[in-house]
Each structure stands twice: as C-alpha cells, then as structure tokens.
Design a protein around this motif. Sequence first.
Motif, PDB file in Angstrom:
ATOM      1  N   ARG A 259       0.828  -1.217   0.000  1.00 36.86           N
ATOM      2  CA  ARG A 259       0.000   0.000   0.000  1.00 36.86           C
ATOM      3  C   ARG A 259       0.852   1.253   0.000  1.00 36.86           C
ATOM      4  NH1 ARG A 259      -3.919  -0.685   4.810  1.00 36.86           N
ATOM      5  NH2 ARG A 259      -2.169  -1.921   5.474  1.00 36.86           N
ATOM      6  N   CYS A 260       1.907   1.244   0.791  1.00 33.90           N
ATOM      7  CA  CYS A 260       2.791   2.413   0.851  1.00 33.90           C
ATOM      8  C   CYS A 260       3.413   2.678  -0.515  1.00 33.90           C
ATOM      9  CB  CYS A 260       3.869   2.182   1.910  1.00 33.90           C
ATOM     10  SG  CYS A 260       5.090   3.496   2.016  1.00 33.90           S
ATOM     11  N   TYR A 261       3.901   1.630  -1.176  1.00 33.45           N
ATOM     12  CA  TYR A 261       4.533   1.797  -2.482  1.00 33.45           C
ATOM     13  C   TYR A 261       3.534   2.250  -3.539  1.00 33.45           C
ATOM     14  CZ  TYR A 261       7.391   0.941  -6.564  1.00 33.45           C
ATOM     15  OH  TYR A 261       8.078   1.106  -7.734  1.00 33.45           O
TER      16      TYR A 261
ATOM     17  N   LEU B 118      -1.614  10.526 -15.130  1.00 40.91           N
ATOM     18  CA  LEU B 118      -1.182  11.209 -13.916  1.00 40.91           C
ATOM     19  C   LEU B 118      -1.923  10.715 -12.680  1.00 40.91           C
ATOM     20  CD1 LEU B 118       0.615  13.567 -12.903  1.00 40.91           C
ATOM     21  CD2 LEU B 118      -1.363  15.045 -13.207  1.00 40.91           C
ATOM     22  N   GLY B 119      -3.163  10.346 -12.837  1.00 40.21           N
ATOM     23  CA  GLY B 119      -4.002   9.944 -11.698  1.00 40.21           C
ATOM     24  C   GLY B 119      -4.140   8.445 -11.569  1.00 40.21           C
ATOM     25  N   PRO B 120      -5.245   7.875 -12.040  1.00 39.32           N
ATOM     26  CA  PRO B 120      -5.481   6.438 -11.872  1.00 39.32           C
ATOM     27  C   PRO B 120      -4.411   5.568 -12.532  1.00 39.32           C
ATOM     28  CG  PRO B 120      -7.469   7.548 -12.656  1.00 39.32           C
ATOM     29  CD  PRO B 120      -6.377   8.557 -12.674  1.00 39.32           C
ATOM     30  N   GLY B 121      -3.887   5.997 -13.661  1.00 37.21           N
ATOM     31  CA  GLY B 121      -2.861   5.211 -14.344  1.00 37.21           C
ATOM     32  C   GLY B 121      -1.599   5.052 -13.521  1.00 37.21           C
ATOM     33  N   GLN B 122      -1.229   6.109 -12.810  1.00 35.14           N
ATOM     34  CA  GLN B 122      -0.036   6.070 -11.961  1.00 35.14           C
ATOM     35  C   GLN B 122      -0.195   5.043 -10.838  1.00 35.14           C
ATOM     36  OE1 GLN B 122       2.339   9.087  -9.026  1.00 35.14           O
ATOM     37  NE2 GLN B 122       0.517   9.829  -9.971  1.00 35.14           N
ATOM     38  N   ILE B 123      -1.365   4.993 -10.252  1.00 33.58           N
ATOM     39  CA  ILE B 123      -1.634   4.037  -9.172  1.00 33.58           C
ATOM     40  C   ILE B 123      -1.577   2.601  -9.711  1.00 33.58           C
ATOM     41  CG2 ILE B 123      -3.377   3.269  -7.502  1.00 33.58           C
ATOM     42  CD1 ILE B 123      -2.453   5.952  -6.659  1.00 33.58           C
ATOM     43  N   LEU B 124      -2.209   2.372 -10.867  1.00 35.05           N
ATOM     44  CA  LEU B 124      -2.192   1.040 -11.470  1.00 35.05           C
ATOM     45  C   LEU B 124      -0.782   0.608 -11.851  1.00 35.05           C
ATOM     46  CD1 LEU B 124      -5.343   1.327 -13.756  1.00 35.05           C
ATOM     47  CD2 LEU B 124      -5.133  -0.009 -11.654  1.00 35.05           C
ATOM     48  N   TRP B 125      -0.015   1.530 -12.423  1.00 35.43           N
ATOM     49  CA  TRP B 125       1.362   1.220 -12.813  1.00 35.43           C
ATOM     50  C   TRP B 125       2.204   0.862 -11.589  1.00 35.43           C
ATOM     51  CZ3 TRP B 125       3.597   0.180 -17.302  1.00 35.43           C
ATOM     52  CH2 TRP B 125       4.995   0.130 -17.341  1.00 35.43           C
ATOM     53  N   ALA B 126       2.064   1.610 -10.520  1.00 37.47           N
ATOM     54  CA  ALA B 126       2.829   1.325  -9.297  1.00 37.47           C
ATOM     55  C   ALA B 126       2.463  -0.045  -8.736  1.00 37.47           C
ATOM     56  CB  ALA B 126       2.586   2.416  -8.255  1.00 37.47           C
ATOM     57  N   ARG B 127       1.200  -0.397  -8.810  1.00 39.92           N
ATOM     58  CA  ARG B 127       0.780  -1.711  -8.295  1.00 39.92           C
ATOM     59  C   ARG B 127       1.371  -2.839  -9.131  1.00 39.92           C
ATOM     60  NH1 ARG B 127       0.524  -5.733  -6.026  1.00 39.92           N
ATOM     61  NH2 ARG B 127      -1.294  -6.724  -5.119  1.00 39.92           N
ATOM     62  N   PHE B 128       1.384  -2.676 -10.455  1.00 43.69           N
ATOM     63  CA  PHE B 128       2.011  -3.689 -11.309  1.00 43.69           C
ATOM     64  C   PHE B 128       3.519  -3.743 -11.070  1.00 43.69           C
ATOM     65  CE2 PHE B 128      -1.709  -2.971 -14.291  1.00 43.69           C
ATOM     66  CZ  PHE B 128      -2.332  -4.164 -13.935  1.00 43.69           C
ATOM     67  N   ALA B 129       4.156  -2.601 -10.872  1.00 44.87           N
ATOM     68  CA  ALA B 129       5.593  -2.561 -10.618  1.00 44.87           C
ATOM     69  C   ALA B 129       5.941  -3.222  -9.288  1.00 44.87           C
ATOM     70  CB  ALA B 129       6.084  -1.112 -10.632  1.00 44.87           C
ATOM     71  N   TRP B 130       5.084  -3.072  -8.293  1.00 43.89           N
ATOM     72  CA  TRP B 130       5.348  -3.661  -6.972  1.00 43.89           C
ATOM     73  C   TRP B 130       5.473  -5.188  -7.057  1.00 43.89           C
ATOM     74  CZ3 TRP B 130       2.564  -7.250  -4.193  1.00 43.89           C
ATOM     75  CH2 TRP B 130       3.040  -7.510  -2.905  1.00 43.89           C
ATOM     76  N   GLU B 131       4.705  -5.804  -7.931  1.00 42.30           N
ATOM     77  CA  GLU B 131       4.704  -7.265  -8.057  1.00 42.30           C
ATOM     78  C   GLU B 131       6.098  -7.826  -8.296  1.00 42.30           C
ATOM     79  OE1 GLU B 131       2.323  -9.653  -7.836  1.00 42.30           O
ATOM     80  OE2 GLU B 131       0.765  -8.199  -7.327  1.00 42.30           O
ATOM     81  N   ARG B 132       6.944  -7.068  -8.983  1.00 41.41           N
ATOM     82  CA  ARG B 132       8.263  -7.576  -9.375  1.00 41.41           C
ATOM     83  C   ARG B 132       9.423  -6.813  -8.743  1.00 41.41           C
ATOM     84  NH1 ARG B 132       7.519  -9.231 -15.667  1.00 41.41           N
ATOM     85  NH2 ARG B 132       5.827 -10.687 -15.298  1.00 41.41           N
ATOM     86  N   LEU B 133       9.170  -6.096  -7.678  1.00 35.97           N
ATOM     87  CA  LEU B 133      10.213  -5.287  -7.048  1.00 35.97           C
ATOM     88  C   LEU B 133      10.724  -5.955  -5.779  1.00 35.97           C
ATOM     89  CD1 LEU B 133      11.834  -2.655  -7.011  1.00 35.97           C
ATOM     90  CD2 LEU B 133       9.917  -1.579  -5.851  1.00 35.97           C
ATOM     91  N   PHE B 134      12.025  -6.258  -5.774  1.00 35.07           N
ATOM     92  CA  PHE B 134      12.661  -6.908  -4.627  1.00 35.07           C
ATOM     93  C   PHE B 134      14.011  -6.244  -4.376  1.00 35.07           C
ATOM     94  CE2 PHE B 134       9.888 -10.070  -6.479  1.00 35.07           C
ATOM     95  CZ  PHE B 134       9.289 -10.670  -5.380  1.00 35.07           C
ATOM     96  N   TYR B 135      14.420  -6.198  -3.116  1.00 28.56           N
ATOM     97  CA  TYR B 135      15.707  -5.637  -2.716  1.00 28.56           C
ATOM     98  C   TYR B 135      16.530  -6.732  -2.042  1.00 28.56           C
ATOM     99  CZ  TYR B 135      12.869  -1.322  -2.822  1.00 28.56           C
ATOM    100  OH  TYR B 135      12.020  -0.299  -3.161  1.00 28.56           O
TER     101      TYR B 135
END
Length: 164
Positions: A23-25, A76-93
């Motif tokens: 959620r934070c991301y 800028l709005g809803p698309g940004q939120i959707l993109w971040a959610r898809f990006a989160w799926e594959r983000l690892f540190y």
Amino acid sequence: MMDWSEQLLRGESILWQGRPAPRCYTFRNWGLASLGLVLFLLSSFWQMLGMQLVEDGHPWYLALLPVPLVIGSFLLGPGQILWARFAWERLFYCLTERRLLIRSGVWQVKVRQISLEEIESWQQRRHGEHLASIRLVQSRGKYIILHCVEQPQYLIAHLEQAIP
C-alpha cells in the motif's frame, strides 16, 4: 522471498532482503494521483460535452480537443496508481556484503546492482514506526531510493556497518 542464487557471486551471501510494503509503495504519490483524478473527471466531462455538441451538428474537432487532457490526466491519476501496483509485483531488494541488488521491471525484469563502495551515505524518511524509505547517495552524485521498506531497522543496521 526471492531466489537470488543466479545473481550472487562466488562466496557472496545475503545479509538482508526485502520488498516495499504494497500500500505504501502503490500510494506513495497519492497527492499527485488525486490531482490527476480530479483533472481526469473534469476532462472526461468536457469530452462528453464535446461529443454531444458534435451530435448536435457542431464541428467534429470539438470532440477531439479534450482527448490529450483525458489521456494525460488518466496517466497522472489512476494510471499512476495502477502502474505502481504492477511494478510492486516484481520489485525486490537484496543486500549482500558487497552489493545492493534491486530486481524490478513491469514488462522486462532487470536486476540493478550497486557496489557498497559506491555508496557514500544514506538517509531515511519514516512513514511510520516500522516503515521507511531509504535514500542511498552514490559517489557520482546519483542516488537511489528503496521505497517503503518494512522493518527498516534491519537494513539500517547492515548499512551502518557497511558504509563508514
């Protein structure tokens, strides 16, 4: 957790691994996304009015005028939120005794690696008691942000040992 065995060098071991809190991301740019949503709703209304005017016999280009604003405000709005959610799926540190590895990418997965020797300093921005974003400043003036790390004290403990 993620399997890092393909990216590890011989004799290298993992000190810490994690990923952003979802959620934070996803909502880290909520202010900009809210503005985009308002603009999207207004421009969609304008688009609807333009289409009605064309149906009533006005010039066809009146329906096309708001299209760039509709598309831009959606991104800028809803698309940004959707993109971040898809990006989160594959983000690892992953932090090893030699490097920081970041696995990311929506369409094509890539692994970035930063040597700990390149990192001059770090700063944290707290989002809550157990949530923070860590900014790592590199020697060439570049920086990288590990967004929304859960339980950041474990990563910070290793950074304090690795970075003088």
